[in-house]
Every structure is written in structure tokens, then in C-alpha cells.
Write a protein that holds these residues in place. Sequence first.
Motif, PDB file in Angstrom:
ATOM      1  N   PRO B  60       0.840  -1.200   0.000  1.00  0.00           N
ATOM      2  CA  PRO B  60       0.000   0.000   0.000  1.00  0.00           C
ATOM      3  C   PRO B  60       0.875   1.249   0.000  1.00  0.00           C
ATOM      4  O   PRO B  60       1.926   1.270   0.639  1.00  0.00           O
ATOM      5  N   LEU B  61       0.419   2.260  -0.708  1.00  0.00           N
ATOM      6  CA  LEU B  61       1.192   3.498  -0.807  1.00  0.00           C
ATOM      7  C   LEU B  61       1.390   4.122   0.581  1.00  0.00           C
ATOM      8  O   LEU B  61       2.461   4.643   0.893  1.00  0.00           O
ATOM      9  N   VAL B  62       0.357   4.061   1.417  1.00  0.00           N
ATOM     10  CA  VAL B  62       0.459   4.620   2.770  1.00  0.00           C
ATOM     11  C   VAL B  62       1.640   3.998   3.509  1.00  0.00           C
ATOM     12  O   VAL B  62       2.482   4.696   4.087  1.00  0.00           O
TER      13      VAL B  62
ATOM     14  N   ARG C  11       5.537  -9.069  18.698  1.00  0.00           N
ATOM     15  CA  ARG C  11       4.788  -9.876  17.726  1.00  0.00           C
ATOM     16  C   ARG C  11       3.284  -9.751  17.898  1.00  0.00           C
ATOM     17  O   ARG C  11       2.527  -9.820  16.939  1.00  0.00           O
ATOM     18  N   GLU C  12       2.867  -9.518  19.157  1.00  0.00           N
ATOM     19  CA  GLU C  12       1.423  -9.460  19.388  1.00  0.00           C
ATOM     20  C   GLU C  12       0.794  -8.254  18.689  1.00  0.00           C
ATOM     21  O   GLU C  12      -0.303  -8.346  18.144  1.00  0.00           O
ATOM     22  N   ILE C  13       1.528  -7.149  18.678  1.00  0.00           N
ATOM     23  CA  ILE C  13       1.017  -5.950  17.997  1.00  0.00           C
ATOM     24  C   ILE C  13       0.841  -6.229  16.504  1.00  0.00           C
ATOM     25  O   ILE C  13      -0.193  -5.933  15.915  1.00  0.00           O
ATOM     26  N   PHE C  14       1.873  -6.843  15.904  1.00  0.00           N
ATOM     27  CA  PHE C  14       1.781  -7.187  14.485  1.00  0.00           C
ATOM     28  C   PHE C  14       0.628  -8.145  14.229  1.00  0.00           C
ATOM     29  O   PHE C  14      -0.134  -7.986  13.276  1.00  0.00           O
ATOM     30  N   PHE C  15       0.526  -9.157  15.122  1.00  0.00           N
ATOM     31  CA  PHE C  15      -0.492 -10.174  14.925  1.00  0.00           C
ATOM     32  C   PHE C  15      -1.887  -9.546  14.965  1.00  0.00           C
ATOM     33  O   PHE C  15      -2.728  -9.799  14.096  1.00  0.00           O
ATOM     34  N   ASN C  16      -2.103  -8.674  15.952  1.00  0.00           N
ATOM     35  CA  ASN C  16      -3.412  -8.020  16.043  1.00  0.00           C
ATOM     36  C   ASN C  16      -3.690  -7.166  14.814  1.00  0.00           C
ATOM     37  O   ASN C  16      -4.811  -7.130  14.305  1.00  0.00           O
ATOM     38  N   GLY C  17      -2.632  -6.459  14.363  1.00  0.00           N
ATOM     39  CA  GLY C  17      -2.791  -5.646  13.153  1.00  0.00           C
ATOM     40  C   GLY C  17      -3.147  -6.499  11.957  1.00  0.00           C
ATOM     41  O   GLY C  17      -4.041  -6.158  11.168  1.00  0.00           O
ATOM     42  N   ILE C 163      -5.082   6.231   8.649  1.00  0.00           N
ATOM     43  CA  ILE C 163      -5.174   7.691   8.761  1.00  0.00           C
ATOM     44  C   ILE C 163      -6.411   8.112   9.549  1.00  0.00           C
ATOM     45  O   ILE C 163      -6.388   9.129  10.230  1.00  0.00           O
ATOM     46  N   ILE C 164      -7.485   7.324   9.480  1.00  0.00           N
ATOM     47  CA  ILE C 164      -8.618   7.656  10.354  1.00  0.00           C
ATOM     48  C   ILE C 164      -8.541   6.829  11.651  1.00  0.00           C
ATOM     49  O   ILE C 164      -9.551   6.439  12.228  1.00  0.00           O
ATOM     50  N   THR C 165      -7.309   6.567  12.092  1.00  0.00           N
ATOM     51  CA  THR C 165      -6.996   6.016  13.413  1.00  0.00           C
ATOM     52  C   THR C 165      -7.413   4.569  13.630  1.00  0.00           C
ATOM     53  O   THR C 165      -7.531   4.112  14.757  1.00  0.00           O
ATOM     54  N   LEU C 166      -7.648   3.836  12.530  1.00  0.00           N
ATOM     55  CA  LEU C 166      -8.030   2.442  12.709  1.00  0.00           C
ATOM     56  C   LEU C 166      -6.764   1.604  12.936  1.00  0.00           C
ATOM     57  O   LEU C 166      -5.773   1.766  12.237  1.00  0.00           O
ATOM     58  N   GLN C 167      -6.796   0.706  13.906  1.00  0.00           N
ATOM     59  CA  GLN C 167      -5.582  -0.034  14.278  1.00  0.00           C
ATOM     60  C   GLN C 167      -5.413  -1.288  13.427  1.00  0.00           C
ATOM     61  O   GLN C 167      -5.677  -2.393  13.869  1.00  0.00           O
ATOM     62  N   THR C 170      -0.737  -1.494   9.086  1.00  0.00           N
ATOM     63  CA  THR C 170       0.196  -0.375   8.935  1.00  0.00           C
ATOM     64  C   THR C 170       0.289   0.428  10.232  1.00  0.00           C
ATOM     65  O   THR C 170       1.373   0.864  10.639  1.00  0.00           O
ATOM     66  N   ALA C 171      -0.853   0.579  10.894  1.00  0.00           N
ATOM     67  CA  ALA C 171      -0.848   1.263  12.188  1.00  0.00           C
ATOM     68  C   ALA C 171       0.016   0.494  13.184  1.00  0.00           C
ATOM     69  O   ALA C 171       0.726   1.092  14.011  1.00  0.00           O
ATOM     70  N   ALA C 172      -0.020  -0.834  13.095  1.00  0.00           N
ATOM     71  CA  ALA C 172       0.792  -1.662  13.994  1.00  0.00           C
ATOM     72  C   ALA C 172       2.272  -1.361  13.789  1.00  0.00           C
ATOM     73  O   ALA C 172       3.015  -1.142  14.751  1.00  0.00           O
ATOM     74  N   ALA C 173       2.696  -1.312  12.504  1.00  0.00           N
ATOM     75  CA  ALA C 173       4.098  -1.007  12.213  1.00  0.00           C
ATOM     76  C   ALA C 173       4.464   0.366  12.759  1.00  0.00           C
ATOM     77  O   ALA C 173       5.527   0.564  13.348  1.00  0.00           O
ATOM     78  N   ASN C 174       3.538   1.297  12.576  1.00  0.00           N
ATOM     79  CA  ASN C 174       3.807   2.658  13.017  1.00  0.00           C
ATOM     80  C   ASN C 174       3.935   2.718  14.539  1.00  0.00           C
ATOM     81  O   ASN C 174       4.791   3.427  15.074  1.00  0.00           O
ATOM     82  N   SER C 175       3.114   1.949  15.237  1.00  0.00           N
ATOM     83  CA  SER C 175       3.183   2.024  16.689  1.00  0.00           C
ATOM     84  C   SER C 175       4.442   1.314  17.202  1.00  0.00           C
ATOM     85  O   SER C 175       5.086   1.785  18.134  1.00  0.00           O
ATOM     86  N   VAL C 176       4.837   0.224  16.545  1.00  0.00           N
ATOM     87  CA  VAL C 176       6.081  -0.447  16.947  1.00  0.00           C
ATOM     88  C   VAL C 176       7.269   0.474  16.708  1.00  0.00           C
ATOM     89  O   VAL C 176       8.144   0.626  17.568  1.00  0.00           O
ATOM     90  N   GLN C 177       7.303   1.135  15.546  1.00  0.00           N
ATOM     91  CA  GLN C 177       8.464   1.969  15.247  1.00  0.00           C
ATOM     92  C   GLN C 177       8.543   3.169  16.185  1.00  0.00           C
ATOM     93  O   GLN C 177       9.621   3.585  16.577  1.00  0.00           O
ATOM     94  N   SER C 178       7.385   3.710  16.584  1.00  0.00           N
ATOM     95  CA  SER C 178       7.453   4.893  17.438  1.00  0.00           C
ATOM     96  C   SER C 178       7.782   4.514  18.880  1.00  0.00           C
ATOM     97  O   SER C 178       8.314   5.312  19.628  1.00  0.00           O
ATOM     98  N   THR C 179       7.467   3.257  19.262  1.00  0.00           N
ATOM     99  CA  THR C 179       7.802   2.828  20.617  1.00  0.00           C
ATOM    100  C   THR C 179       9.274   2.436  20.719  1.00  0.00           C
ATOM    101  O   THR C 179       9.959   2.793  21.667  1.00  0.00           O
ATOM    102  N   TYR C 180       9.760   1.676  19.695  1.00  0.00           N
ATOM    103  CA  TYR C 180      11.109   1.111  19.804  1.00  0.00           C
ATOM    104  C   TYR C 180      12.123   1.772  18.875  1.00  0.00           C
ATOM    105  O   TYR C 180      13.282   1.393  18.851  1.00  0.00           O
TER     106      TYR C 180
END
Lengths: 259, 213, 220
Positions: B60-62, C11-17, C163-167, C170-180
Motif C-alpha cells: 500500500p502506498l500509505v 509480535r502481538e502488535i503485528f499479529f493483532n494488526g 489515517i482515520i486512526t483504525l488499528q 500499517t498502524a501496527a508497524a507505526n506504533s512499533v516503530q514509534s515505541t522502539y
Amino acid sequence: MSEYTSPANVPAVSIKRMSKSFGDIEVLRDIDLVVNKGEVVSVLGSSGSGKSTMLRCINWLEEPDRGTIHIAGQRIGINEQAGRKMNNKELATLRAKTGMVFQGFNLWPHLSVIQNVMEAPIYVKGMPKEQARVIAIELLEKVGLADKHDAFPFTLSGGQKQRVAIARALAMSPEVILFDEPTSALDPERVGEVLTVMKNLSKEGYTMIVVTHEMEFARAVSDQVVFLEKGLIIEKAPPAKFFSNPETERVRKFLEISA
Amino acid sequence: MNGQAWLLLLEGAWTTLWISGTAIAIGVIFGLGIALVRMARIPFVDQLLVLYISLARATPLVTFVLFLFLSAPTFGINMNRNTAAIVAMTLNTAAFNAEIWRAAFLSFSREQKEAALACGMTSRVFFRRIMLPQMISSSLPGLVNEMSFLIKGSPAIAVIGIVDLTRVTNRISAVTYEPLPPILAAALLYMLIISILLKLQAMAEKKANRLAM
Amino acid sequence: MTEWSILWDAREIFFNGLIATLGLFSLSIICAFVLGCVLVYQLEDDSVLSKALRLLINLMRTLPFLILAYLLYYGLPQLGLRMSAWTAGLLALIVYHAAYFAEILRGCRLIMPEGYVEAAKAHGFTPLRLYLRIVLPQLVIKTRPLLGNQLIIALKDTAFLTIITLQELTAAANSVQSTYFIPTQAFVVVIVLYWLISICLELALKRAARFGAKRGFDYV
């Protein structure tokens, strides 16, 4: 007509002991053929006899395995001075001296009729555009399509397309024009218009090698008729003799069936 | 919505357009280059390009924009937001364009090449005068279609904080507390942009059909 | 290798995502496909409703997916219609891709020879049965590659919902990267996951192609 007129005694095409195989299948065997300037040679034979391959070897669209081919005295395919195969540029220079008319026309669909005719003179010979245009107009008139300059190929009938293709071949003032079954893909009622153009060309003294199934044309127009069978030239004669008194049983049979 | 809001909206539209436009321009050329290299079938390079195309089409682009923007600094590459967005969009669209160009290559008829060689054209003249113009015509509908896809995907760049035509609606509603009008207005502008591209695509298709004899 | 062990811890964050993305994707495409088929059936006749639907389908083709999600999630609350990011995201995916599915099927319907339909009518099929038994199966077989493309587009569109805050993934990756602070590794993991999902989709579609090939259909 030709610009680079070579000495009159040099044949337009001379083929010596040419052979060609596709894998294990030998499609041409020891072909010998001399076509003099102004001559029309018809090549007959059943399908699969190697007629088209022979024609395509003359301008090196197919590379023969053995033998030599000279176009107006110049060897094609091999650069004899350098003792190696010709590179693409050298091949192109020689191919510019031959014209070819295909069974499937092969007009370039993105170019208009007149552009199809002008393309090679401009981009192969480096002819100025205005001069190429003058020649193209003249040639389109010759093939009876003076009113179709700006039409695109997809709007033309098969017969018209083939006449444009003939004009395109003529535009390079070739030493010889190779016709590869030029009327085989046409509707029966369109065959005549193409044959008429070809007859006129022969009267004007063009050198032509014509692979064809049109017996009437071969009889009326050719100076020589060549008959191919399984890659061998089994008969070579003037049309009068070929059609009335063939030497081989095979040709007699062929003529009977075709009659 | 007042004039100020419309101005912001148009600014957002401009951001979307120039970033997408840059990516499209580079991506079309890049795609042609990739297709040409793939036609040469160089071992290893070819497999590498297949992998790139497969990955780029599936990502995905995002996700890709975020990845580029956040991970480039860890490799010591400093990219500002706009550059990251353009690079990501270019790499994305080039993969699709490469496939479009390649399809045009593969469907090109051998007979036309023979006709050109028989007239004495060299391979170069043939490519430039006969093949390339037709490839452009026959690829154009696909390329324009991909352009509208890229613009529809462009709101992805909002994720790294670029204020594009989508993101700008948040800005406006943060002031007016009325989110609906700016979103509808942005939708209208997208409709306008993409309708133009769809129209161009239809015209390109008409022209390309003339080549099919 | 510490970064990679961090990934394992997360891994749990990724798995949930991944579960969220797969759930969103499968639920939305099933609903979107059914809705798309219903739309095409409705378009069979020439009523006012059909005209309106056609307009709506064409409208969707000119909109980015995210602007529709914005409309549902940020826009509608102004009219008192408030929904969760999940509901808004799912609804947006369904409506948007239903329009695209409908457009694909309709494009094929328009060029389908009328002979099949007449043959079925002559056998006394009702319109609905005719559509379900004769028309729709052919449309689906013939448009398989385009439908497959659309599935992959739908999969990728789920990522917009971050982007509309759904977890989701991609949101999982973003949260892992911002935490670690391991952006490269975190995103490589999810990109590979997206890639694997789309490869699985493509393999499944290839299997489906055999169904059509056995019946002598060419690809469109």
C-alpha cells in the motif's frame, strides 16, 4: 528508374548453392538462381515447398546456412573484405536496395498512406522531405491511390493496402522487388487490382521475384518460372515451355490440379 | 465555507497535483526504462526487477510512504516530506507503468519489424520511427488509467504530514468546526481532476484502436 | 540482532494488526462483491433508480478511497451520524469497492452476446433466475483477472484507514516503530506481510482460472 544503376551485365540477384535448415528439416537445398535486370521470375510450388523462405533469404530476413547471394553484384550477409558477418548497419544498406511486399501487407498503422511511402526514403536514405513527398505522390498515382494520401491504413481494403505496400517498396528505387504471395490474403474480387499494378511494373522494366499461386499471372508476365518441391528447384523454364511442356511428372500433376 | 477556506483547499489541490504530477512524469519514463531493461533479459537483474515490481504492486502506498520517510534517516539519508512522497509515489507508479510498457512491447507484431528491416532500416531507426510511436499510442490508455489511480492513491502522503487536498479538510474544519463542507468541496475537486483524466483516457483509447488493423 | 528480537517481542502488535487487516479485507470484499452483483442486476432494467445508481458508480470512480472514509468518519458526525473508525472504515470499503466491482461486471455485461439471454428466456427463466444462473456466472468467469486486480486494490486500501486512526497492520508497524525506534525493521515486516497476502490471493485466483479454462473461456 534506379538511382544507383549498376553495370547492365551484372544480374540483379544471383543465388549460388544456397541451403537452409530449420532444426532437422532442410527447407532449401542447393538453390541456384540468376535474375537479370528487368526480369520477372515467378516462383511456384505447393505450400511448405520453401518458396517463402527462399525469398526471405534474399534480403537476409532468414539467414541461409550455406551458399552465396549477391544483390546487384554485392554479397549480402557476409562482409567479404573484413571476412565476417555483416553488422546490422551493413545489412540495412544492402536491404535498402531490395524492396519487399508481404502477404499480410505489414503497413505501419500509425502512419498515413503517404507517410508509409515516405518513411524509408527519409529515414534510410536521408532524402529531403519535399523530395520524398514528390516521389510518394507520383508512386501513389502509379498504383491508383492518388486520392488516399492522408488515409490511415485501417480505413483501406486489403487490395488498397497491398497497393500502398507496393508503392512503399518502389519508393526506395530497389534493384529488385520481392513479392511474398502478395494476393493470398486478399478477397477474390480484390486480387485483380493488385495483379494489374504488378503487370504494369513488369512492363516498366522493374526486376521482380514473385512467389505466387496465380498461374495466369505467372504465364502472362514472367520471363522465367521456377518450381520448388521440398526445398529443391526441380524445374526452371520460360513460361511457354513450363506451362505447355513441363519436364517433370510432378509439375505436370501440379498444373493439372491448379488448372 | 469562506474565501479563506477555499484558498486553503486550492492550495491543497495544488500540493496534490504537483507532487503527483512529478511522480507521474518520472514514473512514466522510469517504467519505460525498466521495461526496456527487462526485454534484454539480463540474468539476475531481471529477477531483481520482477521482485521489485511484485513488491511495489503489493505494498500500500500509505505503508510505503511511511516506510521511506521514517527509515531513510536511519540510513543517513535526509529526505524532506515532499521528496519522500515523490520518491515513494514514483517507485510505486513506475512498477505499474513498467508492466504497461512491457505488454505493449510483447504484443508488437514481428511482421512490422520485418517490413522495416526489408526497407533497409536499422534497428535503431525502426525503434525510434516505427515501434516507439506505436508503443506510446497503445500504452497511453493504460498509462493515463494508472495516472488516475495514482491521484486516487495520493492522499496517502497525508500520513507523513503533507497537507494535500484530503488532509487540508482537517485543517479547515479545525477552525470552522464544520467538517462536511470542506470534505464535499475536496471531493468535488477530486472529481474534476479525475474526470479530466478519464476523458483523456477515453480519447487515448479511441486513438489506440486505430492501430489495431 | 537486538532489533529483530524487539520485533519478536512486539509480535502481538503485528499479529493483532494482521488480524484486523485480514478481517476488514475479507468482510468488506465479500459484502462489496455481493452488493456489486446486486447493483448490476438492478442496472438490467432502465428505471430512474438504475440511472441514479449508474451516476453513483461513476462518481465513486472519480473519488479517492480516503475521501469517502473521511466523509463517513469526519463528515457525517456533523449531521449527527457518529460511527466508530471500524464501522466507518468497513462501510467505506464496502461502498467504494462495490461500485468498482459493479463497473467491472457491467462493462462485461454490455458486450455479452444477447443469444444466451434469449435462449434462457425461451426456456422460461424468470429475470432473477436468469441473472443468477446464466448471466452472473459468465460475467465472473470472464472478468476474473479484473476482479482479482480489484481485490488487491481493496487490500491496499485498508491501509488508508490507519489515517482515520483504525488499528490495522500499517498502524501496527507505526506504533512499533514509534515505541522502539526501529522503523526499517517494523515496516519491512508489514510490507512482507502485505506481499504474502497478495501472493496468496494471486495463487487462489490462478486456481480459479482453471474453472474457467475447463469451460473454454478465454481471459478477457
